[in-house]
Design a protein around this motif. Structure first.
Motif, PDB file in Angstrom:
ATOM      1  N   ALA A 179       0.832  -1.205   0.000  1.00  0.00           N
ATOM      2  CA  ALA A 179       0.000   0.000   0.000  1.00  0.00           C
ATOM      3  C   ALA A 179       0.867   1.257   0.000  1.00  0.00           C
ATOM      4  CB  ALA A 179      -0.920   0.001   1.211  1.00  0.00           C
ATOM      5  N   ASP A 180       2.006   1.204   0.704  1.00  0.00           N
ATOM      6  CA  ASP A 180       2.925   2.346   0.719  1.00  0.00           C
ATOM      7  C   ASP A 180       3.509   2.594  -0.673  1.00  0.00           C
ATOM      8  OD1 ASP A 180       2.594   2.752   3.453  1.00  0.00           O
ATOM      9  OD2 ASP A 180       4.163   1.307   3.947  1.00  0.00           O
TER      10      ASP A 180
ATOM     11  N   ARG B 100       3.689   5.855  -5.439  1.00  0.00           N
ATOM     12  CA  ARG B 100       3.663   5.842  -6.904  1.00  0.00           C
ATOM     13  C   ARG B 100       2.574   6.759  -7.439  1.00  0.00           C
ATOM     14  NH1 ARG B 100       1.555   1.696 -11.029  1.00  0.00           N
ATOM     15  NH2 ARG B 100       2.849   2.121 -12.862  1.00  0.00           N
ATOM     16  N   GLU B 101       1.411   6.737  -6.817  1.00  0.00           N
ATOM     17  CA  GLU B 101       0.312   7.598  -7.256  1.00  0.00           C
ATOM     18  C   GLU B 101       0.624   9.063  -6.977  1.00  0.00           C
ATOM     19  OE1 GLU B 101      -3.115   6.060  -5.304  1.00  0.00           O
ATOM     20  OE2 GLU B 101      -3.414   4.438  -6.758  1.00  0.00           O
TER      21      GLU B 101
ATOM     22  N   ASP C 131      11.011   1.343  -9.581  1.00  0.00           N
ATOM     23  CA  ASP C 131      11.809   2.438  -9.022  1.00  0.00           C
ATOM     24  C   ASP C 131      11.287   2.853  -7.647  1.00  0.00           C
ATOM     25  OD1 ASP C 131      13.475   2.501 -11.186  1.00  0.00           O
ATOM     26  OD2 ASP C 131      12.445   4.152 -12.192  1.00  0.00           O
ATOM     27  N   THR C 132       9.971   2.896  -7.509  1.00  0.00           N
ATOM     28  CA  THR C 132       9.366   3.295  -6.228  1.00  0.00           C
ATOM     29  C   THR C 132       9.700   2.282  -5.138  1.00  0.00           C
ATOM     30  OG1 THR C 132       7.550   4.298  -7.472  1.00  0.00           O
ATOM     31  CG2 THR C 132       7.213   3.970  -5.117  1.00  0.00           C
TER      32      THR C 132
ATOM     33  N   GLU D  38      13.357  11.924  -2.084  1.00  0.00           N
ATOM     34  CA  GLU D  38      14.646  12.532  -2.421  1.00  0.00           C
ATOM     35  C   GLU D  38      15.485  11.590  -3.286  1.00  0.00           C
ATOM     36  OE1 GLU D  38      17.408  15.475  -2.736  1.00  0.00           O
ATOM     37  OE2 GLU D  38      15.392  15.581  -1.906  1.00  0.00           O
ATOM     38  N   ILE D  39      15.459  10.307  -2.976  1.00  0.00           N
ATOM     39  CA  ILE D  39      16.192   9.313  -3.767  1.00  0.00           C
ATOM     40  C   ILE D  39      15.665   9.286  -5.197  1.00  0.00           C
ATOM     41  CG2 ILE D  39      16.566   6.824  -4.069  1.00  0.00           C
ATOM     42  CD1 ILE D  39      16.594   6.652  -0.971  1.00  0.00           C
ATOM     43  N   LEU D  40      14.345   9.285  -5.336  1.00  0.00           N
ATOM     44  CA  LEU D  40      13.742   9.267  -6.662  1.00  0.00           C
ATOM     45  C   LEU D  40      14.059  10.542  -7.434  1.00  0.00           C
ATOM     46  CD1 LEU D  40      10.305   7.702  -5.701  1.00  0.00           C
ATOM     47  CD2 LEU D  40      11.959   6.701  -7.281  1.00  0.00           C
ATOM     48  N   ARG D  41      14.112  11.663  -6.706  1.00  0.00           N
ATOM     49  CA  ARG D  41      14.414  12.935  -7.367  1.00  0.00           C
ATOM     50  C   ARG D  41      15.847  12.955  -7.894  1.00  0.00           C
ATOM     51  NH1 ARG D  41      13.493  18.994  -4.828  1.00  0.00           N
ATOM     52  NH2 ARG D  41      14.266  20.146  -6.629  1.00  0.00           N
TER      53      ARG D  41
END
Length: 275
Positions: free
Chosen positions: A7-8, A13-14, A22-23, A39-42
């Motif tokens: 769920a997290d 992702r949404e 990636d998420t 921040e990691i995804l950015r």
């Protein structure tokens, strides 16, 4: 075991419009800390922006903003419909059109250079693209001035944001008629407002083509001028808004509809995502 659930992953992702893999990896690296995962995804996305530069952006949305006697219409493009309908992408479009309208930007280049908070619109888009994980492109911007405006944003799919946007500038007081003409523009896709706006070179090229076609059809030479002018007029009815047959009643022209409604169309713009 990482401190997060399916769920997290879905919620993040949404929120960001990022890919599932990636998420999940970002949450694993952040041990379930959502802010750290963002921040990691950015950071990962920023490195990927250059790699995505050659990708096509055939999805997206159109939006408009009225401010100080003008309306700004723009197309913000992305790679997939999943991102196009994501709340983060839609919020980005709102920020971009607000900044473009405040700057009275009349081109994508001018809008990209406009301030958006403590950065430019170009920097804002780049930062958000890094988080979203797709190429995001400000493709087109127009700002129209006028006395009154009718803005029509059309959804081609109920699951997506508007894909076609029209702004009609007009004088007069009949807002209902102006909106109906904006809807006509959405459907009929004219290129010019009036005949005098069509480049003379385009008209002459069309005249040459229909003259050759008419001769090849064996039309009498004496009848050619009348036949050619008729076909040139048909060309005008295809590309000129005021000459077009009105979508709701093809027995009258758009010019006649406007006249009967007591309004004068002074300008218009139409954007369609990917077109």
């Amino acid at each position: 075991m990482a401190n997060f659930t399916i769920a997290d992953i879905k919620a993040l992702r949404e929120q960001l419009g990022t890919g599932m893999v990636d998420t999940k990896k970002a949450l694993e690296e952040a041990d379930g800390d959502v802010e750290k995962a963002v921040e990691i995804l950015r950071l990962k996305g920023a490195k990927g922006n250059a790699k995505r530069a050659d990708r096509s952006t055939s999805e997206g949305l159109v939006t408009a903003r009225e401010q100080d006697g003008a309306v700004t219409l723009l197309e913000l493009a992305c790679e997939t419909d999943f991102v196009a309908k994501n709340e983060r992408f839609i919020a980005l479009a709102d920020k971009v059109v607000e900044a473009a309208a405040a700057a009275s930007a009349d081109s994508a280049e001018a809008a990209l250079a406009a301030p958006a908070g403590d950065q430019t619109v170009a920097e804002l888009i780049s930062d958000e693209a890094a988080i979203i994980g797709e190429k995001v492109e400000l493709r087109r911007v127009r700002t129209l001035t006028g006395e009154h405006f009718s803005v029509y944003l059309h959804k081609t799919s109920k699951d997506l944001p508007p894909q076609i946007g029209v702004v009609v500038a007009y004088t007069g007081e009949n807002a209902e008629a102006a909106r109906s003409i904006a809807q006509h523009v959405s459907f009929a896709n004219p290129s010019y407002l009036a005949r005098e706006d069509v480049p003379e070179a385009d008209v002459e090229k069309e005249r040459e083509i229909v003259t050759e076609i008419s001769r090849n059809e064996g039309k009498p030479e004496a009848a050619l001028p009348k036949i050619v002018e008729g076909r040139v007029n048909a060309f005008f009815k295809q590309v000129v808004l005021l000459d077009q047959d009105y979508a709701k009643d093809n027995k009258v022209s758009v010019a006649q509809v406007a006249k009967d409604a007591g309004i004068t169309i002074t300008d218009f713009a139409r954007f369609k995502v990917g077109a």
